[in-house]
Design an enzyme around this catalytic site. Structure first.
Site, short mmCIF file in Angstrom:
data_model
loop_
_atom_site.label_atom_id
_atom_site.label_comp_id
_atom_site.label_asym_id
_atom_site.label_seq_id
_atom_site.Cartn_x
_atom_site.Cartn_y
_atom_site.Cartn_z
N ASP A 51 0.81 -1.22 0.00
CA ASP A 51 0.00 0.00 0.00
C ASP A 51 0.85 1.28 0.00
O ASP A 51 2.01 1.27 0.39
CB ASP A 51 -0.87 0.04 1.27
N ASP A 52 0.19 2.35 -0.39
CA ASP A 52 0.66 3.74 -0.21
C ASP A 52 1.71 4.20 -1.21
O ASP A 52 2.17 5.33 -1.14
CB ASP A 52 1.19 4.00 1.22
N HIS A 101 -6.13 2.99 -3.93
CA HIS A 101 -6.01 3.24 -2.49
C HIS A 101 -6.33 4.71 -2.18
O HIS A 101 -5.78 5.28 -1.25
CB HIS A 101 -4.60 2.85 -2.02
N HIS A 105 -4.96 9.30 0.39
CA HIS A 105 -5.07 8.61 1.69
C HIS A 105 -6.03 9.25 2.67
O HIS A 105 -5.81 9.25 3.89
CB HIS A 105 -3.68 8.46 2.34
N TYR A 142 -6.53 3.00 6.02
CA TYR A 142 -6.76 2.58 7.43
C TYR A 142 -7.78 1.45 7.53
O TYR A 142 -8.21 1.09 8.63
CB TYR A 142 -7.22 3.75 8.31
N HIS A 192 3.82 -2.24 3.10
CA HIS A 192 3.90 -0.89 2.51
C HIS A 192 5.26 -0.72 1.84
O HIS A 192 6.28 -0.71 2.55
CB HIS A 192 3.71 0.17 3.60
#
Ligand code: NI
Length: 239
Positions: A51-52, A101, A105, A142, A192
């Site tokens: 992720d991210d 995603h 965020h 989250y 991540h």
């Protein structure tokens, strides 16, 4: 389809889709852990998710995955795609799944339905512009969801059942310990690739799970297309 409910940290109920009687993908010898298209009804499969990103370590991660012949899923932030087009193109070309995603965020539970739809569309378009394909799945930042978000998101929502806490521990050994302890057939593992330690953990993680006969597939492959919009999934466990 058989479902079980599991709780999230926020106390929200999510459903866990289980793979039963789904059409089998292309056959592979059960002992061939390097197969690109394993039959996950016969062999153990797991989905690594990152992720991210994309970020400065993503290219190195793609090298590692290529060396191990492993497929993964990347839940990208739309705002980072434009400055990392080469990595995003490479993800798609090398058989990885590219997921949504959000743009930057935001916690979906704090947004209106229109804001969520605008964010999703902007992010989907940024990804599709590079890969040629709209993301098939999305992961909320989250893991945060409310009813408004469930209804507003067009794609199936993919959470995870193995949380390596890599963003917090920044420790290769801890990441490996958690993965070894918690991974089961059908698991979705959260990592991540914006953290160097997370990428550094991947070769050991792949070797360890390969030693336990796991095959590394994308999220959509793991669930064999058996995913519905507005539903959140944490693993593809059967039984
Ligand atoms: Ni995230």
């Amino acid at each position: 389809m058989h479902r079980t409910t599991v709780g999230t940290a926020g106390g929200l109920l999510i459903t866990s889709g289980l793979l039963l009687g789904a059409a089998a993908p292309a056959a592979a010898a059960p002992s061939d852990v390097s197969a690109k298209s394993p039959d996950c009804s016969k062999v153990k499969c797991v989905a690594l998710t990152f992720d991210d990103g994309p970020g400065e370590y993503t290219d190195e991660l793609l090298d590692i995955l290529e060396e191990h012949n492993a497929r993964a899923t990347f839940y990208l932030l739309g705002s980072k795609v434009g400055s990392h087009k080469a990595e995003v193109r490479r993800m798609a070309e090398e058989g990885h799944e590219v997921g949504n995603h959000t743009w930057k965020h935001d916690d979906l539970a704090t947004l209106s339905a229109d804001e969520i739809k605008d964010d999703a569309e902007r992010t989907d378009e940024a990804i599709a512009e590079v890969t040629g394909e709209k993301p098939r799945t999305m992961r909320p930042p989250y893991g945060s969801l409310d009813d408004t978000a469930r209804e507003a998101v067009e794609q199936p929502i993919v959470l995870w059942d193995v949380d390596t806490l890599d963003w917090q521990n920044r420790d290769v050994d801890k990441i490996l310990d958690i993965t070894k302890d918690e991974t089961a057939d059908g698991s979705v593992i959260l990592l991540h690739d914006i953290h160097e330690t997370s990428v550094d953990a991947v070769p050991g993680l792949l070797d360890e799970l390969k030693g336990d006969d796991f095959h590394f597939v994308t999220v959509s492959y793991l669930f064999d297309g058996d995913l519905e919009a507005g539903t959140a999934y944490s693993d593809a466990r059967s039984g």
